[in-house]
Design an enzyme around this catalytic site. Structure first.
Site, mmCIF file in Angstrom:
data_model
loop_
_atom_site.group_PDB
_atom_site.id
_atom_site.type_symbol
_atom_site.label_atom_id
_atom_site.label_comp_id
_atom_site.label_asym_id
_atom_site.label_seq_id
_atom_site.Cartn_x
_atom_site.Cartn_y
_atom_site.Cartn_z
ATOM 1 N N ASP A 267 0.828 -0.984 -0.037
ATOM 2 C CA ASP A 267 -0.073 -0.180 -0.073
ATOM 3 C C ASP A 267 0.911 1.291 0.153
ATOM 4 O OD1 ASP A 267 -2.056 1.826 0.081
ATOM 5 O OD2 ASP A 267 -3.185 0.767 1.760
HETATM 6 C C1 BGC Z 1 -5.009 3.308 0.279
HETATM 7 C C2 BGC Z 1 -5.287 2.215 -0.672
HETATM 8 C C3 BGC Z 1 -5.216 2.596 -2.255
HETATM 9 C C4 BGC Z 1 -3.878 3.583 -2.307
HETATM 10 C C5 BGC Z 1 -3.457 3.978 -3.775
HETATM 11 C C6 BGC Z 1 -3.782 4.091 0.040
HETATM 12 O O1 BGC Z 1 -3.820 5.124 0.749
HETATM 13 O O2 BGC Z 1 -5.073 2.514 1.577
HETATM 14 O O3 BGC Z 1 -6.543 1.503 -0.484
HETATM 15 O O4 BGC Z 1 -5.423 1.647 -3.284
HETATM 16 O O5 BGC Z 1 -3.724 4.444 -1.475
HETATM 17 O O6 BGC Z 1 -4.149 5.190 -3.888
#
Ligand code: BGC
Length: 720
Positions: A267
């Site tokens: 993530d």
């Molecule tokens: C979130 C994810 C997301 C990623 C990319 C993160 O902060 O937890 O769910 O896919 O950002 O945008």
């Protein structure tokens, strides 16, 4: 291109070129990007050099055919091997045609609808140049304080697993290489991100392996069984080790036990976060732990590019580990057809044609109508079209009904509540007054609303949370409506007029001050682009509410986490009478305000003749539970018939009920249909002490009914 050719490329690549494939950067770091794209986390001071962005393997948040083609073209001009960039973005519940948030879709209990919504989202995203979506999010959610519960389909492992599969089918279709209207899916957040302590975002997750396997892992597994191409790690710890550096979770379980050979991405920033978590002293150690645990792509931090080369050179990391990760990434690029056509589905003409098309809007309207849940109705709904209506509240004319994950959606395109109502009645019959903003308001605004309401025959209150009050970083400790809105309800209530409340929110709320005041309550969640139109369909009876809660509404925040499939305890509360030494609170009930599976309709359904085909079964001979459902009201309606099972005495304590099957049944007035369910031994299995997934002979109770509380119970035995 076959795997061997990909391996040949890898052999020719320099170590830096290979490591480049393992980083993902947001759009602003690329040549050819026109604007900032989607930013969902911190990105200051990253020290990205031209060399890093030239070698980079994937882009986060780029979209729009023109922009994506520009970025890809500029990239390929510099790339020695013509390795295209993968374009990834969060297409969670629609691209520009926004569908209801996943929690709302969960309440539809409609898997075809979910699949269709993902297919449409994929189509709009694919023509805009996106290759991979960071969805579905399938984390089990039991604590409405956590802001991201709106991204999940709810609290139940079985229901979430079915939705996980439906979304993956919709996003990916059956052939990603040929069907360029689809995108690859990335299931997230592996694992157990939905269980942060205290409901506080990014907080510690602490649970036994059994609970993990039993409740939290099944939806991820279901997505992978459906062929989901990618997995994203979670921010949290799992058994003391952050998921992103958790070898047991990713190498041992995901890759070795489940056989997942697709791409694993961290993530946003999660690799570097191994430092503040406290399992890495510096970015070099963070890189080692994440790579060894199985993270192929590091999203938005630079531990890999800053350290892996040296780590290989000094012998800490084997280069083969990097080669394996690169191969997985190249295979995905190949599967998406990017080596043949790096621009894939990106097409400005088709963008015009597909995005927000009539067909897509129609599907979004249907999805929104089916996702709303009628929580209360005392003879107010559906509304008569000839009366004077006052539409009051901060959501009366508000476009903030798309939900927190709708970065490509626009408020201007959203059908607001007043617009929806005006499609149904003579606009002269409608008066609109905001009354207050979401969290603040003035006396004057309040007075104007009361005046408007006093002129009307019926009052509709449009209330809720702004989308910023849920979603990532949107945890709340108080899950009531903001005080000013509760005050608005109390003031309007004094007029003693029929009053229906429509709620826009991203979590189950504590509804005191709402459900006891309003004569009717419709939970609309964040219904998406067609929200106002769909709600008007329901308010005026052109559609009949059929949504059922996929997440429990607590009596108060003091009960959370609260979920229907809990254990009984050794001292269950069995009567209303006060007994001190049983499991209870002194000040609130044990029961939630509204249970899992709950939802009303404009008609009523009666359940009769629930029976089992036999009272014993074994693994060769399943039994059948049948029940008759009659529409006892005056309009056609859809019922969600739910089957739960309890294993009365297991080796491990079993939940008081577990959803095992359901059927949606459409019934005309006075019509009766039989619903029947086959109960197999397989459905009775669970993880035993040794974590083996088997069943126990003995007594079981099957419950059939309209929600997790209102059921008939039938007992049977499983024999060996
Ligand atoms: C979130 C994810 C997301 C990623 C990319 C993160 O902060 O937890 O769910 O896919 O950002 O945008």
């Amino acid at each position: 291109m076959v795997e061997q050719q990909l391996n040949e490329i890898i052999q020719k690549m320099t170590l830096n070129e290979k490591i480049g494939q393992l980083i993902q950067l947001a759009t602003p770091f690329f040549k050819g990007a026109s604007d900032k794209g989607e930013i969902t986390g911190p990105m200051t001071g990253m020290g990205i050099t031209d060399e890093i962005s030239q070698n980079c393997g994937s882009v986060l948040g780029a979209s729009g055919a023109r922009e994506v083609m520009n970025i890809q073209k500029a990239h390929l001009e510099k790339n020695r091997f013509g390795i295209p960039l993968l374009m990834m973005a969060d297409i969670v519940h629609g691209f520009k045609t926004i569908f209801p948030v996943p929690l709302a879709m969960g309440c539809s209990w409609d898997l075809d609808l979910a699949e269709k919504s993902a297919e449409i989202a994929a189509k709009e995203a694919a023509v805009s140049g996106v290759h991979v979506t960071f969805a579905p999010m399938v984390d089990i959610v039991r604590d409405p304080r956590w802001g991201r519960v709106m991204e999940s389909t709810g609290e139940d492992p079985y229901l979430n697993s079915l939705f996980a599969r439906a979304f993956v089918r919709g996003f990916q279709g059956t052939n990603l290489t040929d069907d360029q209207n689809r995108v690859a899916a990335c299931v997230k957040h592996f694992a157990a991100y939905g269980a942060p302590e205290g409901g506080r975002e990014y907080n510690t997750v602490n649970m036994s392996e059994r609970q993990l396997r039993e409740s939290y892992l099944p939806p991820y597994k279901a997505a992978l069984d459906e062929g989901c191409e990618m997995v994203m790690t979670a921010f949290n710890t799992v058994d003391g080790i952050p998921a992103t550096g958790n070898k047991k979770l990713m190498r041992d379980l995901l890759r070795d036990e489940w056989g997942f050979d697709g791409v694993m991405i961290s993530d946003w920033g999660a690799v570097k976060e191994l430092i503040p978590h406290g399992i890495a002293e510096d970015s070099s150690e963070a890189a080692v732990k994440a790579l060894q645990a199985g993270v192929d792509i590091e999203m938005m931090t630079t531990c890999y590019v800053d350290n892996l080369k040296q780590l290989v050179e000094n012998g800490t990391i084997e280069e083969t580990l990097i080669d394996e990760a690169v191969l997985r990434i190249l295979k995905l690029k190949q599967k998406l057809g990017l080596f043949e056509n790096p621009y894939r589905g990106a097409d400005e003409k088709r963008e015009q044609e597909y995005i927000l098309s009539e067909e897509h809007r129609k599907a979004a309207r249907e999805a929104a109508a089916k996702s709303c849940v009628l929580l209360k109705n005392q003879s107010v709904l559906p509304l008569n079209r000839h009366q004077k209506i006052a539409l009051i509240g901060p959501f009366a004319q508000n476009g903030d009904i798309l939900g927190p994950w709708s970065w490509q959606g626009s408020y201007e395109e959203a059908v607001k509540m007043d617009e929806g109502i005006k499609m149904k009645i003579d606009p002269a019959l409608l008066t609109v007054a905001k009354g207050c903003d979401i969290e603040t308001g003035t006396e004057n605004e309040m007075n104007m609303a009361i005046n408007a309401a006093s002129e009307a025959d019926v009052i509709i209150l449009a209330l809720g949370e702004s989308s910023a009050m849920s979603g990532e970083g949107g945890s709340r400790a108080n899950i009531c409506l903001p005080d000013i809105q509760l005050q608005l309800i109390a003031e309007v209530k004094k007029l003693k007029k029929p009053m229906a409340a429509v709620l826009f929110n991203g979590r189950p709320l504590d509804l005191h001050g709402v459900i006891d005041q309003a004569d009717a309550v419709l939970e609309a969640w964040y219904p998406g682009t067609e929200g106002g139109a769909a709600i008007a369909d329901l308010l005026f009876g052109d559609a009949n509410p059929s949504g059922r809660l996929s997440m429990t509404f607590p009596y108060s925040v003091g009960q959370v986490p609260i979920y229907y499939n809990h254990f009984n305890t050794g001292r269950p509360k069995t009567s209303e009478e006060y007994v001190r030494y049983v499991t209870h609170y002194l000040d609130i009930p044990n029961e939630p305000l509204l249970p899992f599976g709950f939802g009303l309709s404009y008609t009523t359904f009666s359940y009769t003749d629930a029976m089992l085909s036999a009272d014993t079964m074994n693994s060769e001979q399943p039994i059948t539970l049948s029940v008759s459902i009659t529409n006892t009201g005056n309009v056609a309606g859809e019922e969600v018939v739910q089957l739960y099972i309890r294993d009365v005495a297991g080796e491990i304590v079993r939940p008081v009920k577990e959803l095992k099957a359901f059927k949606k049944i459409m019934l005309q007035p006075n019509e009766t249909k039989e619903a029947s369910f086959t109960i197999t031994e397989e459905q009775l299995r669970y993880h035993h002490e040794n974590l083996q997934f088997t069943s126990d002979a003995g007594t079981f109770i099957a419950f059939v009914g309209r929600n997790s509380q209102d059921v008939s119970a039938l007992t049977f035995k499983l024999v060996n």
